[in-house]
Write a protein that holds these residues in place. Structure first.
Motif, mmCIF file in Angstrom:
data_model
loop_
_atom_site.group_PDB
_atom_site.id
_atom_site.type_symbol
_atom_site.label_atom_id
_atom_site.label_comp_id
_atom_site.label_asym_id
_atom_site.label_seq_id
_atom_site.Cartn_x
_atom_site.Cartn_y
_atom_site.Cartn_z
ATOM 1 N N LEU A 282 0.873 -1.168 0.000
ATOM 2 C CA LEU A 282 0.000 0.000 0.000
ATOM 3 C C LEU A 282 0.914 1.223 0.000
ATOM 4 O O LEU A 282 1.761 1.357 0.866
ATOM 5 C CB LEU A 282 -0.884 -0.006 1.240
ATOM 6 C CG LEU A 282 -1.983 1.032 1.270
ATOM 7 C CD1 LEU A 282 -3.147 0.484 2.061
ATOM 8 C CD2 LEU A 282 -1.531 2.336 1.830
ATOM 9 N N SER A 283 0.756 2.076 -1.009
ATOM 10 C CA SER A 283 1.572 3.285 -1.085
ATOM 11 C C SER A 283 0.686 4.482 -1.384
ATOM 12 O O SER A 283 -0.030 4.485 -2.383
ATOM 13 C CB SER A 283 2.638 3.157 -2.168
ATOM 14 O OG SER A 283 3.392 4.356 -2.240
ATOM 15 N N PRO A 284 0.727 5.500 -0.525
ATOM 16 C CA PRO A 284 -0.075 6.695 -0.785
ATOM 17 C C PRO A 284 0.558 7.625 -1.818
ATOM 18 O O PRO A 284 -0.052 8.592 -2.242
ATOM 19 C CB PRO A 284 -0.148 7.381 0.586
ATOM 20 C CG PRO A 284 1.112 6.965 1.269
ATOM 21 C CD PRO A 284 1.389 5.575 0.769
ATOM 22 N N CYS A 285 1.787 7.328 -2.239
ATOM 23 C CA CYS A 285 2.498 8.174 -3.203
ATOM 24 C C CYS A 285 2.107 7.761 -4.621
ATOM 25 O O CYS A 285 2.287 6.602 -4.996
ATOM 26 C CB CYS A 285 4.000 8.026 -3.003
ATOM 27 S SG CYS A 285 4.979 8.886 -4.264
ATOM 28 N N PRO A 286 1.580 8.679 -5.437
ATOM 29 C CA PRO A 286 1.183 8.314 -6.787
ATOM 30 C C PRO A 286 2.360 7.863 -7.655
ATOM 31 O O PRO A 286 2.229 6.953 -8.468
ATOM 32 C CB PRO A 286 0.530 9.558 -7.367
ATOM 33 C CG PRO A 286 0.813 10.664 -6.423
ATOM 34 C CD PRO A 286 1.268 10.072 -5.130
ATOM 35 N N GLY A 287 3.530 8.458 -7.474
ATOM 36 C CA GLY A 287 4.700 8.045 -8.231
ATOM 37 C C GLY A 287 5.112 6.627 -7.880
ATOM 38 O O GLY A 287 5.409 5.810 -8.765
ATOM 39 N N CYS A 288 5.144 6.313 -6.587
ATOM 40 C CA CYS A 288 5.495 4.964 -6.153
ATOM 41 C C CYS A 288 4.470 3.951 -6.662
ATOM 42 O O CYS A 288 4.833 2.858 -7.109
ATOM 43 C CB CYS A 288 5.559 4.881 -4.630
ATOM 44 S SG CYS A 288 6.902 5.835 -3.910
ATOM 45 N N THR A 289 3.214 4.308 -6.596
ATOM 46 C CA THR A 289 2.161 3.411 -7.061
ATOM 47 C C THR A 289 2.345 3.095 -8.547
ATOM 48 O O THR A 289 2.218 1.949 -8.956
ATOM 49 C CB THR A 289 0.771 4.024 -6.804
ATOM 50 O OG1 THR A 289 0.621 4.210 -5.394
ATOM 51 C CG2 THR A 289 -0.333 3.130 -7.308
ATOM 52 N N MET A 290 2.666 4.123 -9.340
ATOM 53 C CA MET A 290 2.888 3.898 -10.776
ATOM 54 C C MET A 290 4.094 3.000 -11.004
ATOM 55 O O MET A 290 4.073 2.135 -11.878
ATOM 56 C CB MET A 290 3.065 5.232 -11.499
ATOM 57 C CG MET A 290 1.772 6.017 -11.616
ATOM 58 S SD MET A 290 2.029 7.593 -12.447
ATOM 59 C CE MET A 290 2.479 7.061 -14.073
ATOM 60 N N THR A 291 5.153 3.208 -10.235
ATOM 61 C CA THR A 291 6.367 2.411 -10.409
ATOM 62 C C THR A 291 6.127 0.972 -9.994
ATOM 63 O O THR A 291 6.525 0.038 -10.698
ATOM 64 C CB THR A 291 7.524 2.995 -9.581
ATOM 65 O OG1 THR A 291 7.797 4.308 -10.055
ATOM 66 C CG2 THR A 291 8.768 2.152 -9.703
ATOM 67 N N LEU A 292 5.483 0.768 -8.856
ATOM 68 C CA LEU A 292 5.257 -0.578 -8.354
ATOM 69 C C LEU A 292 4.222 -1.307 -9.182
ATOM 70 O O LEU A 292 4.263 -2.495 -9.352
ATOM 71 C CB LEU A 292 4.827 -0.529 -6.881
ATOM 72 C CG LEU A 292 5.893 0.023 -5.939
ATOM 73 C CD1 LEU A 292 5.284 0.279 -4.569
ATOM 74 C CD2 LEU A 292 7.069 -0.934 -5.840
#
Length: 86
Positions: free
Chosen positions: A76-86
């Motif tokens: 679970l990542s609240p960061c949109p950049g991290c979410t896109m990368t993962l």
């Protein structure tokens, strides 16, 4: 209680601490606990790093996913950049 691996990334802890605290508080209210996985690294940002070295970009994302898979949790990542990368 449901548990997730919580990955706030690098920008949220360094500049948006209130946002992280709010997300954690709301998750708690929904009965969701989080664990901060050890060893995860900056994603890096999908908006810049993949242009420099696409293979390394995917390798770092895969490494972070592997760390969490070893825990048997979903990320679970609240960061949109991290979410896109993962």
């Amino acid at each position: 209680m449901e548990e997730y691996a919580f990955f706030p990334g690098c920008s949220i802890p360094s500049g948006f601490l209130r946002y992280e605290k709010l997300v954690l508080r709301m998750l708690s209210e929904f009965g969701i606990s989080v664990r901060y996985p050890e060893g995860m690294t900056c994603c890096p940002s999908p908006f810049s790093f993949d242009v420099v070295d696409e293979d390394l970009f995917y390798t770092i994302g895969a490494r972070n996913i592997a760390i969490v898979e070893d825990l048997g949790l979903d990320i679970l990542s609240p960061c949109p950049g991290c979410t896109m990368t993962l």
